[in-house]
Design an enzyme around this catalytic site. Structure first.
Site, PDB file in Angstrom:
ATOM      1  N   SER A  78       0.748  -1.193   0.009  1.00 22.94           N
ATOM      2  CA  SER A  78      -0.014  -0.012  -0.110  1.00 22.94           C
ATOM      3  C   SER A  78       0.774   1.197  -0.114  1.00 22.94           C
ATOM      4  O   SER A  78       0.344   2.287  -0.767  1.00 22.94           O
ATOM      5  CB  SER A  78      -0.840   0.182   1.339  1.00 22.94           C
ATOM      6  N   ASP A 243      -5.691   7.582   8.580  1.00 27.29           N
ATOM      7  CA  ASP A 243      -5.735   6.373   9.146  1.00 27.29           C
ATOM      8  C   ASP A 243      -4.585   5.948  10.092  1.00 27.29           C
ATOM      9  O   ASP A 243      -4.515   5.007  10.962  1.00 27.29           O
ATOM     10  CB  ASP A 243      -5.991   5.284   8.156  1.00 27.29           C
ATOM     11  N   HIS A 246      -0.714   4.861   7.257  1.00 29.07           N
ATOM     12  CA  HIS A 246      -0.125   5.257   5.954  1.00 29.07           C
ATOM     13  C   HIS A 246       0.301   6.648   5.975  1.00 29.07           C
ATOM     14  O   HIS A 246      -0.193   7.491   6.753  1.00 29.07           O
ATOM     15  CB  HIS A 246      -1.047   4.900   4.570  1.00 29.07           C
TER      16      HIS A 246
END
Length: 339
Positions: A78, A243, A246
């Site tokens: 990610s 979040d 990240h």
């Protein structure tokens, strides 16, 4: 056991097909698993897909005749995909493509096959997408992988072996390869002690072992350290995304600035005087395992194979990235290519 010794053991196990090296007993692991479940309730509250940033960068250089665009491939998880930001120009792939175009003074075609949530076993699929299903193999690839291997308990030796195999395939296809090693998971704010200490220890040991494996496969590494640099620990509100896991747009820019010099050096675009080690910046030729261990402890540190069991450790000067107006891509790749 020192980090260098642990990295050597993990890399050796990877080379000979061994399993992982356990760091914790069963009781301790059970406690940490419970704490990890609690942490997941706080971390990662948003799961929007990362922006699609594939396309051509460096439009100012399009009209230069006789030079086809450089092809930049991005693989990994990610972080490589750009999870946590909303605009394509904020993703690490777009930032690196823009910076590379500015240094090379030629267009750069970006193809990002990274997948959110990917572990190292997905790299085989991603490499196939780049080298077998594209019109041509990339000139250079950037891989960011490892965090999910740690959080999902993948044996470190297997993680390193899978990464090394991917690097070797890319090198055999003619690609230069730069790997951003496993970030320091001990910097994630909602994760508390002792889980934070264990996460830091495991991620740094994996990062060091990754460096040994990548160098043996013909690539270069840049340590992403405390989630791509010490700035994350000092400015978590600015450099982590919504979040709390990240990176934010500023965090990805910090990462790109750390990786870009090595990306350019891999393609022979960096000034020759910058290739010589500078003692004033604590650079030099070190045993591979020691260089790997030192790099794992400090974000932005590059390690490149020198000769035999020796490696060159460098703290390159960070390159200013182009402005956002220079980072707008001309999209040409289909979203369906993103695995």
């Amino acid at each position: 056991m020192s980090r260098a010794s642990a990295a050597r053991r993990i890399a050796a196990a990877a080379a000979y097909g061994g399993g992982g090296i356990g760091l914790l007993g069963a009781t301790a692991f059970g406690i940490l698993l419970t704490e990890a479940r609690l942490a997941r309730r706080i971390v990662g509250g948003r799961h929007e897909p990362p922006p699609h940033a594939d396309g051509r960068y460096g439009s100012a250089f399009v009209h230069r005749l006789g030079r086809e665009p450089l092809l930049l491939g991005v693989l990994g998880d990610s972080t490589a995909a750009g999870q946590g930001v909303h605009r394509p120009r904020q993703t690490p792939g777009a930032l690196l493509a823009s910076g590379l175009a500015a240094v090379a003074e030629r267009p750069v075609q970006l193809r990002n096959v990274a997948l959110s949530g990917a572990q190292s076993h997905d790299l085989d699929r991603q490499v196939t997408l780049l080298v077998e299903e594209g019109e041509r193999a990339p000139d250079v690839c950037v891989i960011m992988i490892g965090a999910n291997d740690v959080t999902h308990g993948m044996p470190a030796a297997r993680s390193v072996r899978l990464l090394s195999d991917a690097v070797r395939r890319l090198r055999e296809a003619g690609c230069e390869v730069v790997v951003g090693t496993c970030p320091d998971l001990g910097t994630i704010e909602p994760v508390y002690q002792p889980l934070r200490w264990v996460a830091r220890r495991q991620s740094r040991q994996l990062a060091a072992a990754q460096t040994i494996g990548v160098l043996e496969a013909g690539g270069r590494t840049v340590s992403l350290g405390a989630l791509l640099g010490p700035e994350f620990e000092q400015n978590p509100r600015e450099l982590f995304g919504p979040d709390n896991y990240h990176p934010s747009a500023e965090g990805y820019a910090t990462a790109a600035m750390a990786v870009l010099p090595t990306l350019c050096a891999a393609l022979g675009l960096w000034p020759e005087d910058e290739e010589r080690p500078d003692a004033a910046r604590r650079e030099g030729i070190l045993p591979v395992a020691r260089a790997a261990a030192e790099a794992a402890a400090e974000g932005g540190t590059e390690v490149t194979a020198a000769r035999g069991r020796w490696a060159l450790l460098k703290h390159r000067k960070r390159r200013r990235l182009p402005s956002h107006t220079e980072a707008t891509p001309h999209h040409v790749w289909s979203r369906a290519t993103r695995g």
